[in-house]
Design a protein around this motif. Structure first.
Motif, short mmCIF file in Angstrom:
data_model
loop_
_atom_site.label_atom_id
_atom_site.label_comp_id
_atom_site.label_asym_id
_atom_site.label_seq_id
_atom_site.Cartn_x
_atom_site.Cartn_y
_atom_site.Cartn_z
N ARG A 317 -8.33 -8.84 -19.37
CA ARG A 317 -9.58 -8.38 -19.03
C ARG A 317 -10.73 -9.87 -19.23
NH1 ARG A 317 -11.44 -2.80 -21.49
NH2 ARG A 317 -13.50 -3.35 -20.11
N TYR A 318 -10.39 -10.27 -20.38
CA TYR A 318 -11.40 -11.37 -21.10
C TYR A 318 -10.73 -12.73 -21.22
CZ TYR A 318 -13.51 -6.71 -21.92
OH TYR A 318 -14.08 -5.45 -21.98
N ASP A 319 -9.50 -12.81 -21.06
CA ASP A 319 -8.87 -14.13 -21.13
C ASP A 319 -8.92 -14.53 -22.57
OD1 ASP A 319 -7.39 -16.22 -20.20
OD2 ASP A 319 -9.03 -17.54 -19.97
N ILE A 320 -8.65 -13.49 -23.54
CA ILE A 320 -8.68 -13.94 -24.96
C ILE A 320 -7.14 -14.14 -25.11
CG2 ILE A 320 -8.97 -12.84 -27.43
CD1 ILE A 320 -11.41 -11.61 -26.37
N ASP A 321 -6.79 -15.26 -25.73
CA ASP A 321 -5.39 -15.87 -26.14
C ASP A 321 -5.38 -15.24 -27.56
OD1 ASP A 321 -2.89 -16.69 -26.57
OD2 ASP A 321 -3.39 -18.52 -25.51
N LEU A 322 -4.78 -14.31 -28.09
CA LEU A 322 -4.76 -14.08 -29.35
C LEU A 322 -3.71 -15.01 -29.94
CD1 LEU A 322 -4.59 -10.14 -29.48
CD2 LEU A 322 -6.35 -11.72 -29.79
N GLY A 323 -2.50 -15.34 -29.52
CA GLY A 323 -1.70 -16.23 -30.11
C GLY A 323 -2.14 -17.40 -30.54
N ALA A 324 -3.31 -17.81 -29.63
CA ALA A 324 -3.61 -19.28 -30.03
C ALA A 324 -4.79 -19.42 -31.29
CB ALA A 324 -4.78 -19.68 -28.69
N MET A 325 -4.83 -18.28 -31.80
CA MET A 325 -5.70 -18.09 -32.86
C MET A 325 -4.89 -17.58 -34.11
SD MET A 325 -9.27 -16.33 -31.59
CE MET A 325 -8.56 -14.99 -30.73
N ASP A 326 -3.58 -17.57 -34.10
CA ASP A 326 -2.86 -17.42 -35.27
C ASP A 326 -2.71 -18.87 -35.83
OD1 ASP A 326 -0.72 -17.19 -37.11
OD2 ASP A 326 0.76 -16.32 -35.50
N MET A 327 -3.44 -18.75 -37.06
CA MET A 327 -3.54 -20.04 -37.81
C MET A 327 -2.32 -20.41 -38.88
SD MET A 327 -6.50 -20.95 -36.87
CE MET A 327 -7.77 -20.20 -35.73
N ARG A 328 -1.36 -19.57 -38.78
CA ARG A 328 -0.01 -19.76 -39.55
C ARG A 328 0.70 -20.95 -39.15
NH1 ARG A 328 1.91 -13.68 -39.72
NH2 ARG A 328 1.36 -14.18 -37.63
#
Length: 400
Positions: A317-328
């Motif tokens: 819906r929003y093109d939010i890539d959650l994996g890209a915001m994993d800082m580990r």
């Protein structure tokens, strides 16, 4: 001449309709149930993905004052109202009182409702605190602007961003030609969330820029009007860094609360000149949205598979890539010192990724302070002295 259909049906065995057997009925029922379950899963995921990106700034007033007497206030007993430390009560029309530690519990006081708690009232800053008021518990403690809230001089400034001119508070330091602190509040919060760090930052002599970003009140909206969980908002942090540099800053320390923590880490990772960022302070940060959304889904009794659907819909819906915001994965490559505050009783953000980030970072790069008995972003509230000692030491080293 063709025979009538009725006659044809009566004479031809091939035209007789066969009654479905029990196996076919069961199969049809299973398919129907699966289709309904799939539709329900999509509907729930659609709602949850929409809720996660909703922009709202409405205050919540969910407590009723039971009594006010002798410098105390009696409130309903909840995990939040019985937590130690400094908080505020706020109510409609701008009323606000600062409250201190618990001084009594209903079950230990004769004639009192055992489901109540008594707390010290430190000050009533505006309005009248009286029985019957509907109030909200505010862990930001202070309100208004830096001068009204803390007596600190400041300037209203704007800095340019991709979506327009963005408001910010600039608290001057000894000189503009120094390291600046850039403070970034969390999701659906506002600059008041940064008040609790202002005195400490001001005492170091460094300028502090407390920024608004897209979708904040009195700030330009995002193009789609949605909260993008920091996936695009971090660009406003990058713009604030450029603004500080243009004003004479020789470096910056990024300071993020909750989603603001995710934003400042994204700004660090994407910075063309990471050496300009002298340090990062994280307070209850979201360092992996997937873990946090699973935590929030579980709190709402949402099965894990439904949360997974919602996360896929966030991408669709929003093109939010959650994996890209994993800082580990970034932790082993960290070259910027980090001060990390986490709250042991955090009910909003999953602390697991923060713990893992600290473990994976190079030795000495992360100073991790865990606040016992604190909920989300309440490390300062439950022990402001310990928080400020850690912050003063870190800012002194990073800002020198």
């Amino acid at each position: 001449m063709p025979l009538p259909l009725a006659s044809s049906a009566a004479k031809s065995p091939k035209s007789r309709r066969r009654r479905p057997g029990p196996g076919r009925l069961v199969l049809s029922g299973v398919v129907a149930v699966l289709l309904l379950a799939f539709a329900a899963s999509i509907a729930i995921g659609w709602y949850f993905s929409g809720f996660a990106t909703q922009v709202t700034h409405e205050p919540v007033y969910d407590l009723r004052v039971r009594a006010v007497a002798d410098g105390t206030v009696t409130l309903p007993r909840t995990p939040a109202t019985e937590r130690r430390g400094v908080f505020a009560l706020e109510w409609p029309d701008g009323g606000r009182a600062i409250i201190g530690d618990v001084v009594g519990k209903g079950e230990s006081i004769a004639g009192m409702d055992p489901k109540t708690i008594v707390r010290k009232v430190t000050s009533v800053q505006s309005g009248k605190l009286e029985p019957g008021l509907t109030v909200g518990l505010d862990h930001w403690v202070y309100a208004g602007d830096p001068k009204k809230a803390l007596g600190l001089d400041f300037q209203n400034v704007t800095y340019p961003t991709q979506v327009g001119a963005m408001p910010a508070w600039l608290l001057p330091g000894r000189t503009k030609s120094s390291t600046w602190v850039i403070a970034v509040h969390g999701r659906n919060a506002d600059r008041a969330e940064t008040f609790r760090a202002m005195r400490t930052a001001h005492d170091t002599g460094m300028p502090m820029l407390s920024i608004a970003y897209r979708n904040d009140q009195h700030a330009p909206p995002a193009p789609n009007g949605r909260n993008m969980l920091g996936s695009t908002e971090w660009n406003d942090v990058a713009s604030a860094i450029s603004y500080a540099r243009s004003q004479g800053a020789t470096g910056v320390i990024l300071y993020g609360w909750s989603m603001g923590g995710s934003m400042v880490m994204s700004a660090l990772r994407h910075a063309p000149d990471q050496s300009f960022i002298h340090g990062v302070v994280l307070d209850s940060p979201v360092l992996d949205w997937k873990a946090t959304l699973h935590k929030q889904g579980a709190a709402r009794h949402l099965p894990g598979v439904e949360t997974d659907v919602a996360m896929r819909l966030l991408k669709w819906r929003y093109d939010i890539d959650l994996g890209a915001m994993d800082m580990r994965p970034f932790a082993p490559h960290l070259k910027t010192p980090v001060l990390l505050f986490t709250a042991d009783d955090d009910e909003v953000v999953d602390n697991g990724p923060s713990d893992e980030f600290a473990r994976k970072a190079p030795a000495g790069m992360v100073t991790h302070v865990s606040a016992a008995g604190a909920d989300h972003t309440e490390a300062w509230n439950v022990d402001s002295a310990a928080y400020e000692r850690a912050l003063t030491g870190f800012l002194g080293k990073a800002g020198s």
